[in-house]
Design a protein around this motif. Structure first.
Motif, short mmCIF file in Angstrom:
data_model
loop_
_atom_site.label_atom_id
_atom_site.label_comp_id
_atom_site.label_asym_id
_atom_site.label_seq_id
_atom_site.Cartn_x
_atom_site.Cartn_y
_atom_site.Cartn_z
N PRO A 261 12.93 14.26 -33.60
CA PRO A 261 11.53 14.60 -33.26
C PRO A 261 10.53 14.98 -34.45
N SER A 262 11.09 15.62 -35.48
CA SER A 262 10.59 15.61 -36.57
C SER A 262 9.94 14.64 -37.27
N LEU A 263 10.34 13.53 -37.12
CA LEU A 263 9.87 12.20 -37.71
C LEU A 263 8.56 11.90 -36.82
N LEU A 264 8.64 12.15 -35.88
CA LEU A 264 7.38 11.51 -34.79
C LEU A 264 5.93 11.68 -35.81
N PRO A 265 5.55 13.04 -36.17
CA PRO A 265 4.39 12.99 -36.97
C PRO A 265 4.37 12.05 -38.44
N ALA A 266 5.17 11.98 -38.84
CA ALA A 266 5.33 10.76 -40.00
C ALA A 266 5.17 9.38 -39.43
N VAL A 267 5.71 9.06 -38.46
CA VAL A 267 5.34 7.97 -37.78
C VAL A 267 3.97 7.77 -37.53
N ARG A 268 3.40 8.45 -36.92
CA ARG A 268 2.01 8.36 -36.59
C ARG A 268 0.95 8.36 -37.68
N GLU A 269 1.53 9.33 -38.69
CA GLU A 269 0.52 9.12 -40.03
C GLU A 269 0.73 7.74 -40.68
N ALA A 270 2.09 7.34 -40.54
CA ALA A 270 2.19 6.01 -41.25
C ALA A 270 1.39 4.66 -40.53
N ALA A 271 1.45 4.85 -39.10
CA ALA A 271 0.83 3.72 -38.39
C ALA A 271 -0.57 4.06 -38.27
N ALA A 272 -1.22 5.28 -38.44
CA ALA A 272 -2.59 5.57 -37.94
C ALA A 272 -3.64 4.79 -38.73
N GLN A 273 -3.41 4.10 -39.51
CA GLN A 273 -4.31 3.14 -40.59
C GLN A 273 -4.75 2.04 -39.76
N GLN A 274 -3.85 1.68 -38.88
CA GLN A 274 -4.37 0.24 -37.96
C GLN A 274 -5.30 0.68 -36.64
N HIS A 275 -5.95 -0.06 -36.34
CA HIS A 275 -7.00 0.15 -35.11
C HIS A 275 -5.91 -0.28 -34.01
N TYR A 276 -5.99 0.48 -32.89
CA TYR A 276 -5.43 -0.02 -31.79
C TYR A 276 -6.38 0.12 -30.65
N PRO A 277 -6.95 -1.29 -30.22
CA PRO A 277 -7.92 -1.08 -28.97
C PRO A 277 -7.39 -1.01 -28.05
N GLN A 278 -8.26 -0.55 -27.07
CA GLN A 278 -7.89 -0.05 -25.69
C GLN A 278 -8.13 -1.57 -24.90
N GLY A 279 -7.60 -1.68 -23.84
CA GLY A 279 -7.71 -2.86 -23.26
C GLY A 279 -7.02 -4.30 -23.78
N ALA A 280 -6.02 -3.79 -24.52
CA ALA A 280 -5.43 -4.95 -25.48
C ALA A 280 -3.83 -4.91 -25.02
N LEU A 281 -3.28 -6.15 -25.15
CA LEU A 281 -1.79 -6.44 -24.94
C LEU A 281 -0.90 -6.21 -26.21
N TYR A 282 -0.09 -5.75 -26.37
CA TYR A 282 0.90 -5.28 -27.58
C TYR A 282 1.99 -6.13 -27.86
N MET A 283 2.15 -7.03 -28.32
CA MET A 283 3.50 -7.82 -28.42
C MET A 283 4.37 -7.15 -29.17
N VAL A 284 5.28 -6.22 -28.84
CA VAL A 284 6.34 -5.42 -29.79
C VAL A 284 7.53 -6.12 -29.83
N ALA A 285 7.91 -6.44 -31.25
CA ALA A 285 9.19 -6.60 -31.40
C ALA A 285 10.24 -5.64 -31.54
N THR A 286 11.22 -5.83 -30.89
CA THR A 286 12.25 -4.67 -30.90
C THR A 286 13.63 -5.38 -31.62
N PRO A 287 14.52 -4.42 -31.96
CA PRO A 287 15.74 -4.64 -32.71
C PRO A 287 16.57 -5.90 -32.08
N ILE A 288 17.13 -6.69 -32.62
CA ILE A 288 17.95 -7.53 -32.03
C ILE A 288 19.33 -7.10 -31.82
#
Length: 303
Positions: free
Chosen positions: A6-33
């Motif tokens: 849980p302590s890493l979640l803020p770091a994840v948000r900070e690292a990813a926050a530079q990208q714009h995440y529009p509402q009303g959009a589909l996100y095709m998310v790759a997951t581990p194989i």
């Protein structure tokens, strides 16, 4: 047990926050194989941000989300058997301004996995799909083959036909192609595919079995040895497979058209090898791999 503190979640948000995440959009998310540690930080951020997650298998995805400490997300089943009808429910959420993520059981959705029809429906509705890349068996295998063609080109065919006659034709086409060819296969069909590929004789094949998983195995051999390699150990027919059929060996320079060689010689007198080969291939239509081999031989002869 969660693999994400849980302590890493803020770091994840900070690292990813530079990208714009529009509402009303589909996100095709790759997951581990295979290895849960291969999840991307942006993938985690999007999964946490999404209003709902459409997925190939709700039970599998529920376990995946739990491993990352993500809970209480509405899950919508969307797989190969209901993709067209389930897309309607996703579109309704997007039109309400929701962010919907889509994940397949492993890897990149829409690439030899469900999701392509969903994306097509989203595009037809005038809505947006956003790619969130991640682990891929294609690039994982290519990175350790050491030979995907002189210029890195390759053909990806996904899963070959389960029908023997069609698969034989597909393998014959692979044998006739000068390019490296990458295919995927499931454990219950790998032995049949190996028998077909064995007809390619000495053509090198690199096999990736259970890539990124605990018992990952990568091996390179002539195509005719593939059935025997599988038979050497019972575990070798288990798991998911990615196979690269390497490019055909370049034809000998003396087999080339005399005019192509003359053109190559004239270009080599004025230009670097790479540029001369590129132009000669465009002018004469001769295979670039063959021209490159001939060019290196001529440079060595003149040294």
């Amino acid at each position: 047990m969660s693999v994400l503190s849980p302590s890493l979640l803020p770091a994840v948000r900070e690292a990813a926050a530079q990208q714009h995440y529009p509402q009303g959009a589909l996100y095709m998310v790759a997951t581990p194989i295979g290895n849960l540690a291969d999840i991307g930080l942006r993938a985690l951020h999007v999964l946490a941000l999404a209003d709902a997650i459409a997925c190939e298998d709700t039970r599998h995805t529920a376990g995946l989300l739990k491993a990352y400490g993500l809970h209480d997300k509405p899950l919508l089943a969307l797989h190969e058997h209901n993709e067209a009808s389930a897309a309607t429910a996703v579109l309704a959420r997007l039109r309400e301004g929701q962010r919907v993520a889509y994940v397949s059981d492993a890897g990149t959705p829409g690439v030899s996995d469900p999701g392509a029809r969903l994306v097509a429906a989203v595009a037809e509705a005038g809505l947006r799909s956003v790619p969130v890349p991640g682990a891929s068996s294609l690039t994982a295998l290519l990175s350790v083959t050491g030979h995907a063609g002189w210029d890195g080109r390759f053909t990806f065919l996904g899963f070959l036909s389960p029908k023997a006659s069609e698969r034989q034709r597909e393998v014959a086409a692979i044998g006739a192609s000068p390019l490296a060819t990458l295919v995927l296969e499931a454990p219950h069909r790998i032995e049949a595919l190996a028998r077909e590929l064995a007809t390619l004789g000495e053509r090198p094949v690199t096999v990736g079995r259970e890539l990124t998983k605990q018992f990952e195995e990568v091996a390179r051999m002539p195509a005719h040895e593939l059935p025997g390699w599988l038979a050497q150990a019972a575990h070798r027919t288990r798991g998911e497979f990615a196979l690269l059929v390497h490019p055909a060996a370049p034809a000998a320079a003396q087999e080339m058209d005399a005019q192509a060689l003359r053109t190559l010689d004239l270009l080599l007198a004025e230009l670097p090898v790479k540029t001369a080969v590129k132009l000669c291939a465009e002018i004469t239509g001769a295979p670039r791999n063959t021209l490159y081999t001939a060019a290196l031989a001529r440079k060595d002869d003149r040294a």
